[in-house]
Design an enzyme around this catalytic site. Structure first.
Site, PDB file in Angstrom:
ATOM      1  N   SER A   1       0.789  -1.237   0.000  1.00 46.25           N
ATOM      2  CA  SER A   1       0.000   0.000   0.000  1.00 46.25           C
ATOM      3  C   SER A   1       0.816   1.280   0.000  1.00 46.25           C
ATOM      4  CB  SER A   1      -0.957   0.010   1.195  1.00 46.25           C
ATOM      5  OG  SER A   1      -2.055  -0.836   0.954  1.00 46.25           O
TER       6      SER A   1
ATOM      7  N   SER B   1      -5.511   3.609   4.756  1.00 48.74           N
ATOM      8  CA  SER B   1      -5.037   2.851   3.600  1.00 48.74           C
ATOM      9  C   SER B   1      -6.182   2.177   2.863  1.00 48.74           C
ATOM     10  CB  SER B   1      -4.007   1.795   4.035  1.00 48.74           C
ATOM     11  OG  SER B   1      -3.255   1.328   2.937  1.00 48.74           O
TER      12      SER B   1
ATOM     13  N   LYS C   1       0.008   3.773  -2.628  1.00 53.60           N
ATOM     14  CA  LYS C   1      -0.981   4.842  -2.534  1.00 53.60           C
ATOM     15  C   LYS C   1      -0.347   6.225  -2.447  1.00 53.60           C
ATOM     16  CE  LYS C   1      -4.663   1.994  -0.513  1.00 53.60           C
ATOM     17  NZ  LYS C   1      -4.033   0.742  -0.068  1.00 53.60           N
TER      18      LYS C   1
END
Length: 378
Positions: free
Chosen positions: A58, A113, A61
């Protein structure tokens, strides 16, 4: 019209493109790959397998959020696409039939997240995940992320989705230039309320380093079974900003604290004494033919192990200015450049006052307007 001229003056200093400190060998890191860079110039301070291609979970992101912020219309309300919610993993709590702004999506990506937030952003911006992946890779190429390939906006595992510790540091360095990104990634928690939500969204940041390390200013956590624990963080102390990345680290919080403490021990803000600080500009209609000028503030840079990179100064001043000129008036500026990046800018100001020369027919535009106004009100 004023003609702006630019003079590039190369200032030769002790060259230090990517020094790696010996301290990197003296600290143990749990990470499979890691890097610590100085954010101003991107100089590598310490590294471990920094160019090894690995999944980054993640922390992806960071790219999705940056592209979302750069896409504009951040406060416009959009309907959440149903396809965006067909995902596994972490979530900001979006529901079918809700509407959301891009700004809210950025908080949803960076704090809890949310994969739903990342998918929504991708579909709103590009219309499909494939098209958004192309956008991600184009942006990565511009940043210089030469060993990365993006497939998903969320970072969910895909064999063709990977990066390196160094590339992720470059991405974060770019993202931290965006003020709103900085504000979002350092937020510990937030309540999002909107008429478009079925209920308020209470978001908490998964980045525990924000509370564990007093100098931490962000950035993003990540985890999948295949990638392991991934962490990208930034810290700032005494004007020095550092970026740390670990991929597949079992003890990432402590890894980052060790890296930051090592980095801060060998970096320092310094004021070089070999840059131009005195200037002169021509004067029209004044008691003198020129005006002495100076920098409004001396430039400062971050040294690593006592060294600075080659820094060029690019001076922008007009051919001339019109009288009268007052001490402190802005007349130009200087950019300080290293590795193609502008590190900072300093204003050039008049170092003396020069009045209008009485009887001179070459009046400044300012004085001409003043005289005209005086006649109108006489």
């Amino acid at each position: 019209m004023k003609k702006i001229i630019a003079a590039v003056l190369s200032c030769v200093m002790l060259f230090a493109f990517t020094p790696k400190t010996n301290a990197a060998e003296n600290i143990s890191l749990s990470a499979k790959a890691a890097v610590l860079i100085e954010a101003e110039t991107g100089t590598i301070i310490l590294a471990k397998n920094e160019s090894q291609k690995l999944p980054m979970a993640s922390t992806t992101k960071i790219m999705t959020t940056l592209l979302t912020l750069e896409s504009g219309d951040l406060d416009k309300v959009y309907a959440v696409p149903d396809d965006a919610l067909m995902t596994e993993g972490s979530s900001m709590g979006l529901c079918f039939g809700e509407s959301v702004t891009k700004n809210e999506l950025c908080y949803g990506m960076m704090l809890p997240s949310g994969n739903d937030a990342a998918n929504t952003a991708a579909l709103l911006i590009s219309g499909s995940f494939e098209s958004f992946a192309h956008r991600m890779n184009r942006r990565a190429a511009k940043i210089g992320m030469n060993n990365s390939n993006f497939v998903t906006p969320s970072g969910l595992h895909d064999e063709k989705h990977y990066s390196t510790a160094y590339d992720m540091a470059l991405l974060t360095r770019e993202a931290l230039k965006n003020e709103r990104f900085c504000e979002i990634c350092r937020t510990k928690s937030i309540k999002l309320s909107s008429d478009g939500f079925q209920s308020d969204k209470y978001l908490s940041n998964t980045n525990r380093l924000l509370t564990k390390y007093q100098y931490c200013i962000g950035v993003k956590t990540g985890f999948t079974d295949e990638a392991g624990r991934c962490l990208v963080s930034a810290a700032e102390k005494d004007g020095v900003k550092l970026i740390a990345v670990t991929l597949n680290a079992s003890d990432d919080w402590n890894d980052h604290i060790k890296m930051f403490e090592t980095g801060f021990s060998c970096t320092k803000r310094v004021k070089p004494n070999n840059f131009t600080d005195k200037f002169s500009v021509g004067l029209v209609g004044g008691t003198s033919d020129s005006v002495k000028c100076r920098l409004s503030e001396a430039p400062m840079f971050t040294s690593v192990n006592g060294s600075l990179p080659d820094i060029a100064e690019k001076v922008f001043i007009p051919d001339f200015v019109y009288a009268p000129i007052m001490e402190g008036d802005e007349v130009g500026y200087v950019e300080y450049i290293a590795y193609g990046d502008v590190l900072c800018r300093r204003v050039i100001v008049a170092d003396e006052s020069c009045p209008y020369k009485t009887g001179d027919v070459k009046k400044s535009l300012y004085n001409s307007v003043i005289d005209m106004l005086k006649k109108l009100f006489e």
